[in-house]
Every structure is written in C-alpha cells, then in structure tokens.
Design a protein around this motif. Structure first.
Motif, PDB file in Angstrom:
ATOM      1  N   SER A  20       7.975  -4.181 -30.606  1.00 21.03           N
ATOM      2  CA  SER A  20       7.727  -3.105 -29.641  1.00 21.03           C
ATOM      3  C   SER A  20       7.973  -3.573 -28.213  1.00 21.03           C
ATOM      4  CB  SER A  20       6.285  -2.600 -29.748  1.00 21.03           C
ATOM      5  OG  SER A  20       6.061  -2.004 -30.993  1.00 21.03           O
ATOM      6  N   LEU A  21       7.561  -4.801 -27.910  1.00 20.72           N
ATOM      7  CA  LEU A  21       7.775  -5.332 -26.566  1.00 20.72           C
ATOM      8  C   LEU A  21       9.256  -5.470 -26.251  1.00 20.72           C
ATOM      9  CD1 LEU A  21       4.990  -8.037 -26.254  1.00 20.72           C
ATOM     10  CD2 LEU A  21       5.170  -5.896 -24.995  1.00 20.72           C
ATOM     11  N   HIS A  22      10.029  -5.898 -27.218  1.00 23.91           N
ATOM     12  CA  HIS A  22      11.465  -6.047 -26.997  1.00 23.91           C
ATOM     13  C   HIS A  22      12.140  -4.694 -26.779  1.00 23.91           C
ATOM     14  CE1 HIS A  22      11.717 -10.319 -27.461  1.00 23.91           C
ATOM     15  NE2 HIS A  22      11.072 -10.277 -28.616  1.00 23.91           N
ATOM     16  N   ALA A  23      11.578  -3.637 -27.350  1.00 22.86           N
ATOM     17  CA  ALA A  23      12.144  -2.295 -27.204  1.00 22.86           C
ATOM     18  C   ALA A  23      11.679  -1.616 -25.915  1.00 22.86           C
ATOM     19  CB  ALA A  23      11.749  -1.439 -28.409  1.00 22.86           C
ATOM     20  N   PHE A  24      10.678  -2.189 -25.243  1.00 26.72           N
ATOM     21  CA  PHE A  24      10.115  -1.578 -24.036  1.00 26.72           C
ATOM     22  C   PHE A  24      11.133  -1.572 -22.909  1.00 26.72           C
ATOM     23  CE2 PHE A  24       7.735  -2.103 -19.998  1.00 26.72           C
ATOM     24  CZ  PHE A  24       7.114  -0.867 -19.984  1.00 26.72           C
ATOM     25  N   LYS A  25      11.326  -0.428 -22.300  1.00 25.22           N
ATOM     26  CA  LYS A  25      12.220  -0.272 -21.155  1.00 25.22           C
ATOM     27  C   LYS A  25      11.399   0.266 -19.987  1.00 25.22           C
ATOM     28  CE  LYS A  25      15.934  -1.214 -23.541  1.00 25.22           C
ATOM     29  NZ  LYS A  25      15.918  -2.571 -23.949  1.00 25.22           N
ATOM     30  N   PRO A  26      10.992  -0.601 -19.059  1.00 20.17           N
ATOM     31  CA  PRO A  26      10.132  -0.160 -17.957  1.00 20.17           C
ATOM     32  C   PRO A  26      10.816   0.893 -17.080  1.00 20.17           C
ATOM     33  CG  PRO A  26      10.938  -2.383 -17.549  1.00 20.17           C
ATOM     34  CD  PRO A  26      11.374  -1.997 -18.932  1.00 20.17           C
ATOM     35  N   GLN A  27      10.042   1.847 -16.608  1.00 20.69           N
ATOM     36  CA  GLN A  27      10.537   2.900 -15.741  1.00 20.69           C
ATOM     37  C   GLN A  27      10.184   2.620 -14.290  1.00 20.69           C
ATOM     38  OE1 GLN A  27      12.373   5.532 -17.094  1.00 20.69           O
ATOM     39  NE2 GLN A  27      12.227   4.208 -18.885  1.00 20.69           N
ATOM     40  N   TRP A  28       9.307   1.668 -14.069  1.00 28.76           N
ATOM     41  CA  TRP A  28       8.792   1.367 -12.744  1.00 28.76           C
ATOM     42  C   TRP A  28       9.693   0.337 -12.082  1.00 28.76           C
ATOM     43  CZ3 TRP A  28       6.872  -2.846 -10.075  1.00 28.76           C
ATOM     44  CH2 TRP A  28       6.055  -2.576  -8.980  1.00 28.76           C
ATOM     45  N   THR A  29       9.930   0.503 -10.778  1.00 33.41           N
ATOM     46  CA  THR A  29      10.681  -0.484 -10.005  1.00 33.41           C
ATOM     47  C   THR A  29       9.839  -0.847  -8.791  1.00 33.41           C
ATOM     48  OG1 THR A  29      11.759   1.173  -8.611  1.00 33.41           O
ATOM     49  CG2 THR A  29      12.896   0.569 -10.663  1.00 33.41           C
ATOM     50  N   ALA A  30      10.197  -1.921  -8.120  1.00 32.29           N
ATOM     51  CA  ALA A  30       9.465  -2.318  -6.914  1.00 32.29           C
ATOM     52  C   ALA A  30       9.539  -1.202  -5.866  1.00 32.29           C
ATOM     53  CB  ALA A  30      10.035  -3.614  -6.360  1.00 32.29           C
ATOM     54  N   ARG A  31      10.701  -0.600  -5.712  1.00 34.03           N
ATOM     55  CA  ARG A  31      10.862   0.486  -4.737  1.00 34.03           C
ATOM     56  C   ARG A  31       9.945   1.666  -5.076  1.00 34.03           C
ATOM     57  NH1 ARG A  31      14.747   1.432  -1.007  1.00 34.03           N
ATOM     58  NH2 ARG A  31      16.030  -0.219  -1.884  1.00 34.03           N
ATOM     59  N   ARG A  32       9.893   2.039  -6.347  1.00 33.37           N
ATOM     60  CA  ARG A  32       9.014   3.147  -6.754  1.00 33.37           C
ATOM     61  C   ARG A  32       7.551   2.767  -6.599  1.00 33.37           C
ATOM     62  NH1 ARG A  32      10.614   5.391 -12.413  1.00 33.37           N
ATOM     63  NH2 ARG A  32       8.847   6.718 -11.939  1.00 33.37           N
ATOM     64  N   GLY A  33       7.233   1.502  -6.849  1.00 37.19           N
ATOM     65  CA  GLY A  33       5.853   1.040  -6.685  1.00 37.19           C
ATOM     66  C   GLY A  33       5.404   1.112  -5.238  1.00 37.19           C
ATOM     67  N   VAL A  34       6.282   0.689  -4.327  1.00 37.34           N
ATOM     68  CA  VAL A  34       5.954   0.758  -2.899  1.00 37.34           C
ATOM     69  C   VAL A  34       5.755   2.214  -2.486  1.00 37.34           C
ATOM     70  CG1 VAL A  34       6.887   0.392  -0.582  1.00 37.34           C
ATOM     71  CG2 VAL A  34       7.042  -1.417  -2.287  1.00 37.34           C
ATOM     72  N   ALA A  35       6.630   3.088  -2.949  1.00 37.79           N
ATOM     73  CA  ALA A  35       6.503   4.504  -2.615  1.00 37.79           C
ATOM     74  C   ALA A  35       5.191   5.076  -3.167  1.00 37.79           C
ATOM     75  CB  ALA A  35       7.694   5.289  -3.164  1.00 37.79           C
ATOM     76  N   GLN A  36       4.820   4.665  -4.356  1.00 39.09           N
ATOM     77  CA  GLN A  36       3.578   5.131  -4.972  1.00 39.09           C
ATOM     78  C   GLN A  36       2.367   4.647  -4.172  1.00 39.09           C
ATOM     79  OE1 GLN A  36       2.972   3.691  -8.978  1.00 39.09           O
ATOM     80  NE2 GLN A  36       1.519   5.328  -9.445  1.00 39.09           N
ATOM     81  N   LEU A  37       2.379   3.385  -3.761  1.00 41.12           N
ATOM     82  CA  LEU A  37       1.279   2.861  -2.946  1.00 41.12           C
ATOM     83  C   LEU A  37       1.213   3.560  -1.590  1.00 41.12           C
ATOM     84  CD1 LEU A  37       1.530  -0.944  -3.702  1.00 41.12           C
ATOM     85  CD2 LEU A  37      -0.297   0.617  -4.397  1.00 41.12           C
ATOM     86  N   HIS A  38       2.362   3.774  -0.971  1.00 40.38           N
ATOM     87  CA  HIS A  38       2.410   4.450   0.329  1.00 40.38           C
ATOM     88  C   HIS A  38       1.795   5.841   0.222  1.00 40.38           C
ATOM     89  CE1 HIS A  38       4.312   6.754   3.625  1.00 40.38           C
ATOM     90  NE2 HIS A  38       4.101   5.628   4.299  1.00 40.38           N
ATOM     91  N   GLU A  39       2.146   6.561  -0.825  1.00 38.54           N
ATOM     92  CA  GLU A  39       1.593   7.902  -1.039  1.00 38.54           C
ATOM     93  C   GLU A  39       0.077   7.844  -1.261  1.00 38.54           C
ATOM     94  OE1 GLU A  39       1.814  11.529  -4.288  1.00 38.54           O
ATOM     95  OE2 GLU A  39       3.498  10.132  -4.149  1.00 38.54           O
ATOM     96  N   ALA A  40      -0.361   6.890  -2.086  1.00 40.37           N
ATOM     97  CA  ALA A  40      -1.788   6.773  -2.380  1.00 40.37           C
ATOM     98  C   ALA A  40      -2.580   6.415  -1.127  1.00 40.37           C
ATOM     99  CB  ALA A  40      -2.020   5.723  -3.469  1.00 40.37           C
ATOM    100  N   PHE A  41      -2.061   5.476  -0.327  1.00 38.44           N
ATOM    101  CA  PHE A  41      -2.754   5.088   0.902  1.00 38.44           C
ATOM    102  C   PHE A  41      -2.836   6.266   1.857  1.00 38.44           C
ATOM    103  CE2 PHE A  41      -1.305   0.400   0.377  1.00 38.44           C
ATOM    104  CZ  PHE A  41      -2.277   0.205  -0.592  1.00 38.44           C
ATOM    105  N   GLY A  42      -1.761   7.057   1.935  1.00 42.41           N
ATOM    106  CA  GLY A  42      -1.766   8.233   2.797  1.00 42.41           C
ATOM    107  C   GLY A  42      -2.753   9.283   2.316  1.00 42.41           C
ATOM    108  N   THR A  43      -2.867   9.422   1.014  1.00 47.63           N
ATOM    109  CA  THR A  43      -3.782  10.407   0.433  1.00 47.63           C
ATOM    110  C   THR A  43      -5.231  10.111   0.810  1.00 47.63           C
ATOM    111  OG1 THR A  43      -2.293  10.783  -1.423  1.00 47.63           O
ATOM    112  CG2 THR A  43      -4.592  11.412  -1.740  1.00 47.63           C
TER     113      THR A  43
END
Length: 61
Positions: A20-43
């Motif tokens: 299962s781990l070998h089949a895992f394809k992450p959808q998250w990237t550093a850029r998306r993570g930063v954007a997510q944190l920026h949004e959360a901090f603003g909220t």
C-alpha cells in the motif's frame, strides 16, 4: 526469516501495508502546504509579528 513466516500473520499484514505504501501517491506539495498554512493563519488572525515573535520574548540561549 522470510516476511511471510513471522508469527501471528504479522508478516502477511506487513507485506500488504508495504504494498500500500508503494502505491501511495501524495497529493500534497510544499507549495500547497505553505498556501494551506497561510490561509489557516489568516483565518485565525495570526499576524507575522506574532508568528515570528519578538526578540524580547525569545528564550535565552
């Protein structure tokens, strides 16, 4: 010792989980993570100054 010969069927489960781990394809990237944190901090209204802290509130080294 082969993985499949471990006690209690653990080896079989381990093999399945590893597959299962070998089949895992992450959808998250550093850029998306930063954007997510920026949004959360603003909220919650976190200011840059609060995030970085001040020199006077820093722990002594």
């Amino acid at each position: 010792m082969k993985v499949g010969t471990l006690a209690g069927g653990f080896g079989t489960r381990l093999a399945e989980e590893t597959e299962s781990l070998h089949a895992f394809k992450p959808q998250w990237t550093a850029r998306r993570g930063v954007a997510q944190l920026h949004e959360a901090f603003g909220t919650v209204g976190l200011l840059l100054e609060e995030f970085e802290g001040s020199a006077s509130s820093a722990s002594p080294k």
